[in-house]
Motif scaffolding. Structure first.
Motif, short mmCIF file in Angstrom:
data_model
loop_
_atom_site.label_atom_id
_atom_site.label_comp_id
_atom_site.label_asym_id
_atom_site.label_seq_id
_atom_site.Cartn_x
_atom_site.Cartn_y
_atom_site.Cartn_z
N LEU A 1 7.65 9.75 4.84
CA LEU A 1 7.25 8.35 4.80
C LEU A 1 8.15 7.55 3.86
CD1 LEU A 1 5.12 6.15 5.56
CD2 LEU A 1 3.90 6.82 3.50
N PHE A 2 8.41 8.06 2.67
CA PHE A 2 9.22 7.32 1.71
C PHE A 2 10.70 7.31 2.08
CE2 PHE A 2 5.50 7.63 -1.10
CZ PHE A 2 5.48 6.33 -1.58
N THR A 3 11.15 8.36 2.74
CA THR A 3 12.53 8.34 3.23
C THR A 3 12.70 7.23 4.26
OG1 THR A 3 12.76 10.73 2.91
CG2 THR A 3 14.32 9.69 4.40
N PHE A 4 11.75 7.14 5.16
CA PHE A 4 11.74 6.10 6.18
C PHE A 4 11.59 4.72 5.53
CE2 PHE A 4 9.61 4.95 10.51
CZ PHE A 4 10.68 4.15 10.81
N LYS B 1 0.82 -1.20 0.00
CA LYS B 1 0.00 0.00 0.00
C LYS B 1 0.87 1.26 0.00
CE LYS B 1 -3.77 -0.12 2.54
NZ LYS B 1 -4.82 -0.21 1.50
N ILE B 2 1.99 1.22 0.70
CA ILE B 2 2.90 2.37 0.72
C ILE B 2 3.48 2.61 -0.67
CG2 ILE B 2 5.13 3.21 1.59
CD1 ILE B 2 4.47 1.84 4.25
N GLU B 3 3.85 1.52 -1.36
CA GLU B 3 4.46 1.66 -2.68
C GLU B 3 3.49 2.23 -3.71
OE1 GLU B 3 5.78 -2.30 -3.34
OE2 GLU B 3 7.77 -1.96 -2.48
N LYS B 4 2.20 2.15 -3.45
CA LYS B 4 1.20 2.67 -4.39
C LYS B 4 0.98 4.18 -4.23
CE LYS B 4 -1.36 -1.67 -4.80
NZ LYS B 4 -2.64 -2.37 -4.51
N LEU B 5 1.54 4.78 -3.16
CA LEU B 5 1.38 6.21 -2.94
C LEU B 5 2.28 7.00 -3.90
CD1 LEU B 5 1.39 6.30 0.98
CD2 LEU B 5 -0.59 6.37 -0.53
N ASP B 6 1.97 8.26 -4.05
CA ASP B 6 2.72 9.15 -4.94
C ASP B 6 3.97 9.66 -4.22
OD1 ASP B 6 3.66 10.89 -6.81
OD2 ASP B 6 1.98 12.31 -6.66
N ARG B 7 5.14 9.26 -4.72
CA ARG B 7 6.41 9.68 -4.11
C ARG B 7 6.64 11.19 -4.26
NH1 ARG B 7 10.91 6.71 -2.68
NH2 ARG B 7 10.59 4.46 -2.58
N ASN B 8 6.03 11.79 -5.24
CA ASN B 8 6.23 13.22 -5.49
C ASN B 8 5.36 14.11 -4.60
OD1 ASN B 8 8.11 12.73 -7.60
ND2 ASN B 8 6.41 12.31 -9.00
N ASP B 9 4.44 13.50 -3.86
CA ASP B 9 3.58 14.26 -2.96
C ASP B 9 4.39 14.64 -1.71
OD1 ASP B 9 1.67 15.28 -1.23
OD2 ASP B 9 0.16 13.80 -1.78
N PRO B 10 4.55 15.94 -1.43
CA PRO B 10 5.32 16.37 -0.26
C PRO B 10 4.81 15.77 1.05
CG PRO B 10 4.81 18.24 -1.67
CD PRO B 10 4.01 17.08 -2.19
N TYR C 1 2.39 5.56 8.51
CA TYR C 1 1.55 5.46 7.30
C TYR C 1 0.08 5.58 7.65
CZ TYR C 1 -1.28 3.04 3.84
OH TYR C 1 -2.28 2.70 2.97
N LEU C 2 -0.34 4.89 8.72
CA LEU C 2 -1.73 4.93 9.14
C LEU C 2 -2.14 6.32 9.59
CD1 LEU C 2 -1.88 1.56 11.14
CD2 LEU C 2 -2.90 2.03 8.91
N SER C 3 -1.22 7.03 10.26
CA SER C 3 -1.54 8.38 10.74
C SER C 3 -1.70 9.36 9.57
CB SER C 3 -0.44 8.87 11.68
OG SER C 3 0.77 9.12 10.98
N LEU C 4 -1.04 9.08 8.46
CA LEU C 4 -1.13 9.97 7.29
C LEU C 4 -2.37 9.68 6.44
CD1 LEU C 4 2.58 10.03 6.01
CD2 LEU C 4 1.37 11.86 7.23
#
Length: 206
Positions: free
Chosen positions: A77-80, A63-72, A128-131
């Motif tokens: 999250l993606f750094t972590f 589910k994390i990998e499906k998020l937009d990496r370019n979204d500030p 991830y859940l908090s976001l």
């Protein structure tokens, strides 16, 4: 797989001993049987937890990998996430990212490389859940109070306690002339395993 086979064999032995105990009771056999069942129950609980936790990790990582990496919004999250996946090794960058997670322990912020990997994965999932307010939050019973390690202990001890008391009740009524002192001692031992569950119940639900 070898561990599962070994504990499967051990479970078979425990069943045979229980049948022997019911047919022909003896104090040494009772002690061995109860001890073996406690080990078997704990082992299967740990194995079940391990595989469920792997499934939990896989679901959330997908589910994390499906998020937009370019979204500030998801930059931290993606750094972590990259650090957990060993794609980012700069400790300073990770520490700066973790500082932005309000519930991150100070030790993890200062020395993320010294924190156990499973703790970091749990922290990543909670962030991830908090976001996202993902609906999967309640799909795993240990997530609703942000501490699945507590539920791991409670689940294991509760299974051991209930199964132990159940086996004792069966043996007590099936075996003639039971040793009341011995059974009382084991009732206290297995009853003590239920204390974490009762403490959590009265502390959280009531």
């Amino acid at each position: 797989m070898m561990i599962i086979i070994c504990f499967g064999i051990l479970t078979g032995i425990a069943l045979v001993l229980l049948i022997c105990e019911i047919i022909s009771a003896s104090v040494p056999l009772t002690i061995v049987t109860i001890t073996l069942w406690a080990i078997v129950i704990f082992a299967w609980s740990f194995i079940a937890y391990h595989y469920i936790n792997l499934k939990r990790k896989r679901i959330f990582f997908e589910k994390i990998e499906k998020l937009d990496r370019n979204d500030p919004k998801y930059s931290v999250l993606f750094t972590f996430f990259d650090y957990v996946n060993e794609e980012e090794n700069n400790i300073e960058i990770i520490s700066e990212a973790l500082e932005q997670i309000y519930f991150c322990p100070k030790r993890a912020i200062k020395h993320p490389d010294k924190v156990k990997r499973k703790v970091l994965i749990s922290l990543l999932i909670e962030y991830y859940l908090s976001l996202t307010n993902d609906r999967y939050k309640n799909s795993f019973f240990w997530d609703f109070n942000l501490n699945f390690f507590t539920w791991k202990v409670i689940g294991s001890t509760s299974v051991i306690g209930f199964m132990g008391i159940g086996i004792l009740l069966i043996c007590y009524h099936m075996i003639p002339n039971p040793n009341d002192v011995l059974y009382t001692v084991f009732y206290f031992i297995f009853g003590a395993c239920l204390v974490p569950l009762l403490a959590k119940f009265f502390g959280h639900f009531i």
